[in-house]
Structure formats: C-alpha cells, structure tokens
Design an enzyme around this catalytic site. Structure first.
Site, PDB file in Angstrom:
ATOM      1  N   LYS A  68       0.783  -1.379  -0.189  1.00 42.88           N
ATOM      2  CA  LYS A  68      -0.058   0.102  -0.017  1.00 42.88           C
ATOM      3  C   LYS A  68       0.797   1.393  -0.089  1.00 42.88           C
ATOM      4  CE  LYS A  68      -4.275  -2.000   1.905  1.00 42.88           C
ATOM      5  NZ  LYS A  68      -5.407  -1.961   2.871  1.00 42.88           N
ATOM      6  N   ASP A 105     -10.676   2.071   2.174  1.00 37.82           N
ATOM      7  CA  ASP A 105     -10.832   1.490   3.405  1.00 37.82           C
ATOM      8  C   ASP A 105     -11.746   2.086   4.383  1.00 37.82           C
ATOM      9  OD1 ASP A 105      -9.679  -1.057   2.860  1.00 37.82           O
ATOM     10  OD2 ASP A 105      -7.591  -0.220   3.822  1.00 37.82           O
TER      11      ASP A 105
HETATM   12  P1  NAP Z   1      -0.826  -3.745  10.719  1.00 37.00           P
HETATM   13  O1  NAP Z   1      -0.498  -2.646  10.254  1.00 37.00           O
HETATM   14  O2  NAP Z   1       0.192  -4.748  10.896  1.00 37.00           O
HETATM   15  O3  NAP Z   1      -1.058  -3.201  12.129  1.00 37.00           O
HETATM   16  C1  NAP Z   1      -1.350  -4.113  13.396  1.00 37.00           C
HETATM   17  C2  NAP Z   1      -1.991  -3.724  14.695  1.00 37.00           C
HETATM   18  O4  NAP Z   1      -2.338  -4.626  15.475  1.00 37.00           O
HETATM   19  C3  NAP Z   1      -0.865  -2.822  15.465  1.00 37.00           C
HETATM   20  O5  NAP Z   1      -1.451  -1.685  16.009  1.00 37.00           O
HETATM   21  C4  NAP Z   1      -0.330  -3.873  16.528  1.00 37.00           C
HETATM   22  O6  NAP Z   1       0.058  -3.090  17.655  1.00 37.00           O
HETATM   23  C5  NAP Z   1      -1.590  -4.600  16.732  1.00 37.00           C
HETATM   24  N1  NAP Z   1      -1.330  -5.878  17.303  1.00 37.00           N
HETATM   25  C6  NAP Z   1      -1.006  -6.898  16.604  1.00 37.00           C
HETATM   26  N2  NAP Z   1      -1.125  -8.033  17.562  1.00 37.00           N
HETATM   27  C7  NAP Z   1      -1.385  -7.576  18.710  1.00 37.00           C
HETATM   28  C8  NAP Z   1      -1.551  -8.012  20.144  1.00 37.00           C
HETATM   29  N3  NAP Z   1      -1.418  -9.534  20.153  1.00 37.00           N
HETATM   30  N4  NAP Z   1      -2.178  -7.414  20.979  1.00 37.00           N
HETATM   31  C9  NAP Z   1      -2.547  -6.151  20.800  1.00 37.00           C
HETATM   32  N5  NAP Z   1      -2.388  -5.613  19.459  1.00 37.00           N
HETATM   33  C10 NAP Z   1      -1.732  -6.099  18.728  1.00 37.00           C
HETATM   34  O7  NAP Z   1      -2.285  -4.206  10.333  1.00 37.00           O
HETATM   35  P2  NAP Z   1      -3.363  -3.158   9.763  1.00 37.00           P
HETATM   36  O8  NAP Z   1      -3.459  -3.203   8.269  1.00 37.00           O
HETATM   37  O9  NAP Z   1      -3.723  -2.105  10.367  1.00 37.00           O
HETATM   38  O10 NAP Z   1      -4.784  -4.258   9.900  1.00 37.00           O
HETATM   39  C11 NAP Z   1      -5.359  -4.683  11.358  1.00 37.00           C
HETATM   40  C12 NAP Z   1      -6.266  -5.489  11.175  1.00 37.00           C
HETATM   41  O11 NAP Z   1      -7.464  -4.908  10.459  1.00 37.00           O
HETATM   42  C13 NAP Z   1      -6.042  -6.806  10.249  1.00 37.00           C
HETATM   43  O12 NAP Z   1      -6.510  -7.878  10.899  1.00 37.00           O
HETATM   44  C14 NAP Z   1      -6.723  -6.558   8.966  1.00 37.00           C
HETATM   45  O13 NAP Z   1      -7.028  -7.855   8.453  1.00 37.00           O
HETATM   46  C15 NAP Z   1      -7.956  -5.650   9.300  1.00 37.00           C
HETATM   47  N6  NAP Z   1      -8.475  -4.993   8.261  1.00 37.00           N
HETATM   48  C16 NAP Z   1      -9.739  -5.375   7.697  1.00 37.00           C
HETATM   49  C17 NAP Z   1      -9.894  -4.620   6.627  1.00 37.00           C
HETATM   50  C18 NAP Z   1     -11.640  -5.102   6.192  1.00 37.00           C
HETATM   51  O14 NAP Z   1     -11.930  -4.602   5.101  1.00 37.00           O
HETATM   52  N7  NAP Z   1     -12.462  -5.571   6.862  1.00 37.00           N
HETATM   53  C19 NAP Z   1      -9.393  -3.561   6.132  1.00 37.00           C
HETATM   54  C20 NAP Z   1      -8.115  -3.346   6.534  1.00 37.00           C
HETATM   55  C21 NAP Z   1      -7.810  -4.111   7.697  1.00 37.00           C
HETATM   56  P3  NAP Z   1       1.706  -2.778  17.461  1.00 37.00           P
HETATM   57  O15 NAP Z   1       1.865  -1.422  16.885  1.00 37.00           O
HETATM   58  O16 NAP Z   1       2.060  -2.602  18.922  1.00 37.00           O
HETATM   59  O17 NAP Z   1       2.316  -3.759  16.683  1.00 37.00           O
END
Ligand code: NAP
Length: 278
Positions: A68, A105
């Site tokens: 992205k 998104d």
């Molecule tokens: P990302 O950039 O990898 O960020 C992950 C986030 O989760 C970070 O804030 C991380 O915290 C936190 N995290 C990971 N493991 C954790 C744990 N065990 N306990 C607490 N916090 C934890 O991912 P992203 O792109 O933001 O996506 C986040 C989620 O949203 C994903 O599961 C994705 O599938 C979902 N999503 C869904 C859609 C949809 O259309 N439905 C669209 C976009 C994303 P740290 O900063 O401390 O590492």
C-alpha cells in the site's frame, strides 16, 4: 472502452483474496464487462508490475498488503484521504493517462457502520484499538463524521500518540497505550488490531462499554471473532465484523473506476454465505 476492461488486485500473499469474487458480483449486478484477477507480486517488484499492468491496457488496481505504501509512491496524483493515510489501496487510470491513488478502506468502514448497520457517529465517543495501516486509513473519514472524541489505544503506545498528533487538526483525537481506556466509556469501539489472528485480545477494561455501545471488529470470519465474543459478554448493544467494510471499500473502488455504484447488501449476503460454506 475495450470489450473487457482489465482490473486486478496486487498483493503477497493473495491466494485468499475475496476481491475477485466481490468485483465479479458487482460487475454482474451492474451489467459491466470487466475482467478482474488476483495477482501475486514478488516483494520488490511492485513498481515494475504496476507499470507493466497499466502499459498493457489495465484500467485499475486494488492494492493489498504489503504494497500500500509502494502504491502511494507509484500514483501520479492522490486523493486527500490517500494523502492523509500515506497509503493507497486503489489505483485508477485517468482520461489523461495519469494514475490516481485513492484509499477506500475508511469510507468503506464508515458506510458499513452508518448506512448498513445504522450506527450514529456524530458526537459519539469512539475507541480505536490498534495504530497500524488500517487505523491510519480510517482516521480521516471517521473524523469527518464529527464524532465527539476518538481515543486510539495501541500496544506500542508511541505509534498511537504519533497518529493522534498527525490527525488532531481534524478533531478531538488522543492516542497512547491501553491504560488510556481505564476509567472511560465509549459509544463505539473499533478493533483494528491483528491480535485476533494470533488468538489474542487487546487488554480491555470491563468498564469500557455501556448498554448502548456498538463494537466493530475489522476482522471477519465464519464464526464471531474473539473481540466480538468479548463485546457480547460485556453486553454491547450491537456487534459486527468487518465483512461489510471489505465489500464497501471494494464498492468505492468500483465506483471510482466505473462511475457506477453497486448495491452492496446483496454482495455482503453472498460473501457471508460463501464464508459460512468454506
Ligand atoms: P498492521 O499495520 O500490521 O497493524 C497491526 C496492529 O495490531 C498494530 O497496531 C499492532 O500493535 C496490533 N497488534 C498486533 N498483535 C497484537 C496483539 N497480540 N495485541 C495487541 N495488539 C496487537 O495491520 P493493519 O493493516 O492495520 O490491519 C489490522 C487488522 O485490520 C488486520 O487484522 C486486518 O485484516 C484488518 N483489516 C480489515 C479490513 C476490512 O476490510 N475488513 C481492512 C483493513 C484491515 P503494535 O503497533 O504494537 O505492533
């Protein structure tokens, strides 16, 4: 217009992408002749692959992890929301040959909550869990709905604090570690962490919800997620997963490319059935 305009989603991994099925459903519903496929792009090869796609007559791309930011850099021009997000999930060929980068998104999340679920955002106290790409992408559209306040809580407190500082010109937004949630109540709690993928739940106080609170998990699956089960146990008023967001962000991309807005509810229902059958 060629007989079948070419579109694709680029990502790595890409095998489980639902985008081809969603866009095929939109195209069928709207009588649009498009060809949309999922392409696994090797790490480090995004710029070449995207340039080659458009040079070969491609009209638009969706971009998923981990490209992205590279798509952001590839675009010739950006929408305001993509500029704020620092990431692009939609590239569109413009009539003058330039490539526009957008991120859909956030508007997808807002549409799902407001139009599909009937949740109010204006004046509401919002808790946002996580501070990754998803939160960065939804902050601008969420703040444009004029909520009362947003508190971003993240495992790495500094990331949440940085995001809050970056978006504070758009409204009341505060960021830090999970202790920010101690002793407060929220009307809407959005889980944008990937903790659920590891079978984990962020540390949430049991005082956070009221009987009128709505809880939204960006994750989705055939069963209610861990976060959704926590919300139900804590007597949330309404609970939803992120399947609607997925379909709505795709609909916004489709609209940008085709200037036709598909009806999303039938496609959400169809994807829900496919998930249940998988
Ligand atoms: P990302 O950039 O990898 O960020 C992950 C986030 O989760 C970070 O804030 C991380 O915290 C936190 N995290 C990971 N493991 C954790 C744990 N065990 N306990 C607490 N916090 C934890 O991912 P992203 O792109 O933001 O996506 C986040 C989620 O949203 C994903 O599961 C994705 O599938 C979902 N999503 C869904 C859609 C949809 O259309 N439905 C669209 C976009 C994303 P740290 O900063 O401390 O590492």
């Amino acid at each position: 217009m060629t007989e079948q305009d070419k579109y694709a989603v680029f990502g790595n991994p890409i095998k489980h992408s639902k985008s081809p099925a969603i866009h095929a459903a939109f195209a069928e519903q709207c009588g649009q002749r498009i060809h949309y496929r999922a392409v696994r792009v090797e790490l480090g090869d995004f710029q070449r692959a995207a340039a080659s796609f458009f040079a070969g007559g491609g009209k638009g791309l969706n971009i998923t992890l981990p490209f992205k930011q590279e798509a952001f850099a590839f675009a010739d021009t950006l929408t305001e929301r993509a500029r704020r997000a620092g990431a692009v999930n939609t590239l569109a060929l413009c009539p003058d040959g330039s490539i526009l980068g957008d991120t859909t998104d956030g508007i997808g999340l807002v549409r799902d909550m407001v139009a599909n679920l009937g949740w109010q955002l204006q004046g509401r106290r919002i808790g946002l869990l996580g501070a990754g790409g998803a939160v960065r992408g939804v902050l601008e559209p969420l703040l444009r709905e004029r909520p009362g306040s947003i508190v971003i809580a993240n495992r790495t407190a500094a990331r949440a604090a940085e995001l809050a500082a970056e978006f504070k010109d758009l409204g009341s937004v505060q960021g830090g570690g999970y202790e920010l949630l101690d002793g407060i109540e929220v009307d809407l709690l959005i889980n944008a962490t990937s903790a659920g993928l590891q079978g984990e739940l962020p540390p949430l106080p049991d005082t956070l919800l009221t009987v009128r609170s709505c809880c939204y998990d960006m994750l989705y699956g055939p069963e209610p997620t861990l976060f959704m089960r926590w919300a139900a146990q804590n007597a949330a008023w309404a609970v939803a997963d992120g399947l609607g967001m997925l379909v709505e962000q795709a609909a916004e991309s489709f609209y940008r490319w085709r200037q036709v807005r598909p009806a999303t509810q039938p496609v959400i229902n169809r994807m829900r059935n496919l998930l249940a059958a998988a």
